[in-house]
Scaffold this active site. Structure first.
Site, short mmCIF file in Angstrom:
data_model
loop_
_atom_site.label_atom_id
_atom_site.label_comp_id
_atom_site.label_asym_id
_atom_site.label_seq_id
_atom_site.Cartn_x
_atom_site.Cartn_y
_atom_site.Cartn_z
N ASP A 112 85.07 0.79 -9.95
CA ASP A 112 86.12 1.01 -10.93
C ASP A 112 87.00 2.19 -10.55
OD1 ASP A 112 84.91 -1.04 -12.23
OD2 ASP A 112 83.98 0.15 -13.80
N GLN B 101 88.49 6.17 1.50
CA GLN B 101 89.10 4.85 1.47
C GLN B 101 89.93 4.53 2.70
OE1 GLN B 101 90.97 5.14 -2.41
NE2 GLN B 101 89.44 3.78 -3.31
N ARG C 258 81.41 -5.92 -1.01
CA ARG C 258 80.84 -6.16 -2.33
C ARG C 258 81.86 -5.80 -3.41
NH1 ARG C 258 77.07 -0.67 -3.23
NH2 ARG C 258 78.55 0.23 -4.72
N GLY C 259 81.60 -6.25 -4.63
CA GLY C 259 82.38 -5.83 -5.79
C GLY C 259 83.81 -6.30 -5.74
N GLU C 260 84.73 -5.38 -6.04
CA GLU C 260 86.14 -5.74 -6.10
C GLU C 260 86.99 -4.98 -5.08
OE1 GLU C 260 89.80 -5.45 -9.34
OE2 GLU C 260 87.85 -6.19 -10.01
N ASP C 261 86.87 -3.67 -5.03
CA ASP C 261 87.77 -2.89 -4.18
C ASP C 261 87.61 -3.25 -2.71
OD1 ASP C 261 89.77 -0.78 -3.82
OD2 ASP C 261 88.15 0.38 -2.92
N SER C 262 86.37 -3.20 -2.20
CA SER C 262 86.17 -3.51 -0.78
C SER C 262 86.45 -4.98 -0.50
CB SER C 262 84.75 -3.13 -0.34
OG SER C 262 83.78 -3.84 -1.09
#
Length: 380
Positions: free
Chosen positions: A20, A258, A274-278
């Site tokens: 997030d 980042q 994984r997840g959203e950002d990566s």
């Protein structure tokens, strides 16, 4: 009199370590750098934020980082003037006193819920619609997405050109990897692994170890390290550790910022994320990839996985589509990976071309920050 900048407030609660805050930090910086806005980023966990921005003072109530005013979101809220645009990231609940401040403005702010990324069909129908009201202040749904009619994906201006230049410069790649202490053997495929805990990892590592093509696996510090340790039969893996088993070299990397992570993805032949950002950053890397989606109750995350696969595999031959889809499905249920990996390897050239085409297709849409600014412009 100089024109006053439009003021934006972004609220972020840190739920899953870095996902997030990773998204909101990227968004806040881009709104400042590319749209000349005054942005406050309210964060409830500066210790997690510190991993992404080491310059942060975790004890400061307010500070400026890279043009963004970073504010601690304290348990005991102190009065603060509401901004012109208010973003509640990922359905976080705003402080009651702040919501009162929004309602007391002479001109109510634009209030948006920036939702999680999804490829599901219903997102297009809900994007931009009114949500709840607080007194006379209307909230709106804002959905990132992969199709026209959504808010698009986070993408800084010039990002794809930077990536293209980097990937066409072997010396730049070599120098970057050298900074991380990475020196892959000639002919080795380079793979990054950033994932949640996964019982399927052992079979995938075994498949890579027995592959005729040597593999150098880069594992940034994170939650999957315990599974790597069990497969290797070691304890206490930390940054700098290197272990070799047959054709597989496993190297643990430190947690990186980042911009460095982007270059890591650009440097690799295949990226597990994984997840959203990566996940989004791997798509801009234009390399074949594997997504570990965040697990949700009643396995509803698997519906989201299938929705994305439906979009992503368009244009692939049936065998290549079956191979990459099978790999993703097995990974996300902790299943056996060996056969799926071997099938994926058979279709490598097609999957490489497809990753590049998908990246270019997604870049045809407005980026998320620009879409938010345009939404505000239309709203006023």
């Amino acid at each position: 009199m100089p024109e006053t900048k439009t003021r934006w407030d972004i609220f972020c609660t840190v739920v899953d370590n870095f996902g997030d805050i990773g998204v909101t930090w990227r968004l806040a910086r881009q709104l400042v750098a590319e749209h000349d806005l005054a942005v406050r980023l309210w964060v409830d966990d500066l210790r997690a934020f510190e991993r992404l921005c080491p310059a942060i003072d975790i004890h400061a109530a307010g500070q400026r980082q890279q043009g963004v005013e970073v504010r601690q979101w304290p348990a005991q809220w102190q009065p603060a003037e509401a901004a012109d645009v208010v973003i509640a990231a990922f359905a976080c609940q705003l402080p009651a006193a702040y919501m009162d401040a929004m309602a007391e403005r002479p001109v109510p702010p634009l209030w948006m819920n920036l939702d999680y990324l999804s490829a599901e069909d219903w997102v297009i129908g809900c994007h931009g619609l009114p949500s709840v009201k607080y007194r006379h202040v209307q909230k709106y749904f804002f959905f990132p997405g992969f199709q026209q009619g959504t808010g698009g994906l986070l993408r800084e201006h010039g990002l794809l050109e930077q990536r293209r230049q980097f990937q066409q410069d072997p010396e730049a790649r070599r120098a970057f990897l050298q900074e991380l202490g990475v020196d892959p053997a000639p002919g080795a495929q380079l793979i990054s692994l950033f994932a949640y805990e996964n019982t399927g990892l052992a079979s995938w590592l075994g498949a890579m170890a027995s592959d005729r093509t040597p593999t150098h696996l880069l594992v940034p510090e994170g939650r999957v390290l315990g599974d790597v340790e069990r497969w290797l039969g070691v304890q206490g893996l930390a940054a700098g550790a290197v272990h070799v088993r047959d054709g597989l070299t496993v190297q643990v990397l430190p947690f990186i910022q980042q911009e460095q992570y982007d270059r890591l993805l650009w440097s690799c032949d295949f990226n597990a994320v994984r997840g959203e950002d990566s996940f989004v950053r791997a798509q801009w890397a234009a390399r074949p990839m594997l997504w570990h989606i965040y697990q949700q109750e009643e396995d509803i995350h698997l519906d989201k996985l299938e929705a994305f696969l439906t979009l992503y595999t368009k244009g692939l031959s049936a065998p290549a589509s079956e191979a990459i889809s099978g790999l993703w499905r097995a990974w996300n249920v902790g299943g056996e990976m060996a056969d799926h990996w071997q099938m994926t390897r058979k279709h490598w050239p097609e999957l490489e071309k497809h990753a590049q085409a998908w990246c270019l297709e997604q870049a045809l849409q407005a980026d998320l920050a620009t879409a938010l600014v345009q939404f505000y412009g239309n709203w006023i």
